[in-house]
Design a protein around this motif. Structure first.
Motif, PDB file in Angstrom:
ATOM      1  N   THR A   8       0.429  -1.024  -0.280  1.00  0.00           N
ATOM      2  CA  THR A   8       0.286  -0.081   0.121  1.00  0.00           C
ATOM      3  C   THR A   8       1.308   1.166  -0.001  1.00  0.00           C
ATOM      4  O   THR A   8       0.562   2.578   0.168  1.00  0.00           O
ATOM      5  N   LEU A 233      -9.619   0.828  -4.835  1.00  0.00           N
ATOM      6  CA  LEU A 233      -8.646   1.144  -4.018  1.00  0.00           C
ATOM      7  C   LEU A 233      -7.998   2.328  -4.938  1.00  0.00           C
ATOM      8  O   LEU A 233      -7.763   2.083  -6.347  1.00  0.00           O
ATOM      9  N   ARG A 278     -17.267   0.698  -1.360  1.00  0.00           N
ATOM     10  CA  ARG A 278     -16.320   0.196   0.141  1.00  0.00           C
ATOM     11  C   ARG A 278     -15.164   0.959  -0.854  1.00  0.00           C
ATOM     12  O   ARG A 278     -14.342   0.812  -1.935  1.00  0.00           O
ATOM     13  N   LEU A 280     -11.026   2.976  -0.352  1.00  0.00           N
ATOM     14  CA  LEU A 280      -9.369   2.299   0.621  1.00  0.00           C
ATOM     15  C   LEU A 280      -9.050   3.223  -0.282  1.00  0.00           C
ATOM     16  O   LEU A 280      -8.007   3.095  -1.587  1.00  0.00           O
ATOM     17  N   ALA A 309      -6.325   1.468   2.879  1.00  0.00           N
ATOM     18  CA  ALA A 309      -6.644  -0.603   2.716  1.00  0.00           C
ATOM     19  C   ALA A 309      -4.893  -0.792   3.578  1.00  0.00           C
ATOM     20  O   ALA A 309      -4.210  -0.249   4.441  1.00  0.00           O
TER      21      ALA A 309
END
Length: 317
Positions: A8, A233, A278, A280, A309
């Protein structure tokens, strides 16, 4: 569709080897705060996984993910290929690390393929070790592997080229980078998609994920894709626009370095908050306060229904 978050962090990881900023110092003192370069793994079927971007941490990322381990026969790996969001070194250096394989399938847009093959000479370097098989990645959904229910497609985001694909003419881009005059890479034009978001859609379950670790713009096609996603993401490189200058490693803003900041009236957080998906954040720079799990910015995101994340997290769609 099953996915694993392999990393990440933005370029350099957290901690970055030559940095003693609060984020890096904190990660050295608290190893649980360490972050590998941003990457994702997606299961195409029972026997095959694809990695989204091939980072310098790729070997450690594979070893930390049991589903990616080889077996039962020697050198039989479930890692079938790689899909690339761009041609940046932080997202491509890991291809060479996989040279022990018999073959590596690489999905990328035309400009990214040209940069890696014509400018970086990746075929020339790796052909003595491994066979690279290139597949075109564009806006048309195609099965991730033959017979897979998971489809992959690309959404163009920006024309930002990696440093090795431009001619340096002076000027700072942060972290020692310079602005440059575009060089011709094969026959690709300056407005071709150098950076894309990757859309993964499972035809069996209907689940859709959107992965955009580098986001310099917010085109209409991206907004439309967000509306149909279950999980997103997204680029969380910098918390606010002035972070690079305030941290002292660049004279440019987040926008100037090719990343939309999270916070601010035009930040990505206010754009993501209304979505049903959702959402992240990934690709965190070492200077981003979010690398500290106790930073108050986490609460600010939570109030908007957003989060960062986690390394190693599993997403089942």
């Amino acid at each position: 569709m099953l996915l694993q978050v392999l990393g990440t962090a933005a370029g350099g990881g957290v901690p970055q080897w030559n940095c003693a900023c609060p984020g890096c110092s904190g990660a050295r003192a608290h190893p649980d705060r360490r972050r590998r370069h941003a990457s994702l793994a997606v299961r195409a079927d029972d026997d095959h996984w694809y990695l989204i971007n091939a980072t310098p941490d790729i070997a450690d990322q594979i070893e930390s993910t049991p589903a990616l381990h080889p077996g039962p026969a020697a050198r039989r790996t479930p890692v079938a290929g790689i899909a690339l969001t761009d041609a940046e070194l932080d997202h491509t250096l890991g291809i060479a690390r996989l040279r022990e394989a018999d073959r590596i399938e690489v999905l990328a847009t035309g400009p990214v393929q040209a940069a890696l093959r014509d400018r970086a000479h990746l075929d020339d370097v790796l052909t003595p070790y491994v066979r690279l098989e290139w597949r075109e990645l564009d806006s048309t959904p195609v099965p991730l592997s033959e017979g897979s229910d998971v489809e992959i497609s690309a959404i163009p985001l920006s024309t930002k080229r990696p440093r090795y694909a431009v001619r340096e003419t002076g000027g700072d881009q942060g972290s020692g980078k310079r602005s440059g005059e575009h060089l011709a890479v094969a026959d690709h034009r300056d407005n071709d998609p150098w950076v894309v978001a990757i859309r993964l859609h499972d035809r069996r379950t209907g689940g859709t994920l959107l992965y955009a670790p580098a986001l310099a713009a917010w085109p209409e096609a991206f907004q439309e894709a967000l509306a149909g996603a279950d999980v997103v993401l997204l680029d969380g490189t910098f918390w606010d626009d002035d972070e690079p200058r305030r941290s002292g490693f660049s004279t440019r803003t987040a926008h100037g370095m090719g990343h939309l900041p999270i916070d601010g009236p035009d930040g990505t957080a206010v754009r993501l908050a209304p979505l049903a998906a959702r959402c992240l954040y990934t690709h965190l720079n070492n200077t981003n306060p979010l690398v500290d799990p106790a930073a108050p910015q986490h609460k600010q995101l939570a109030e908007l229904g957003l989060a960062v994340a986690a390394e190693g997290m599993e997403i089942d769609l």
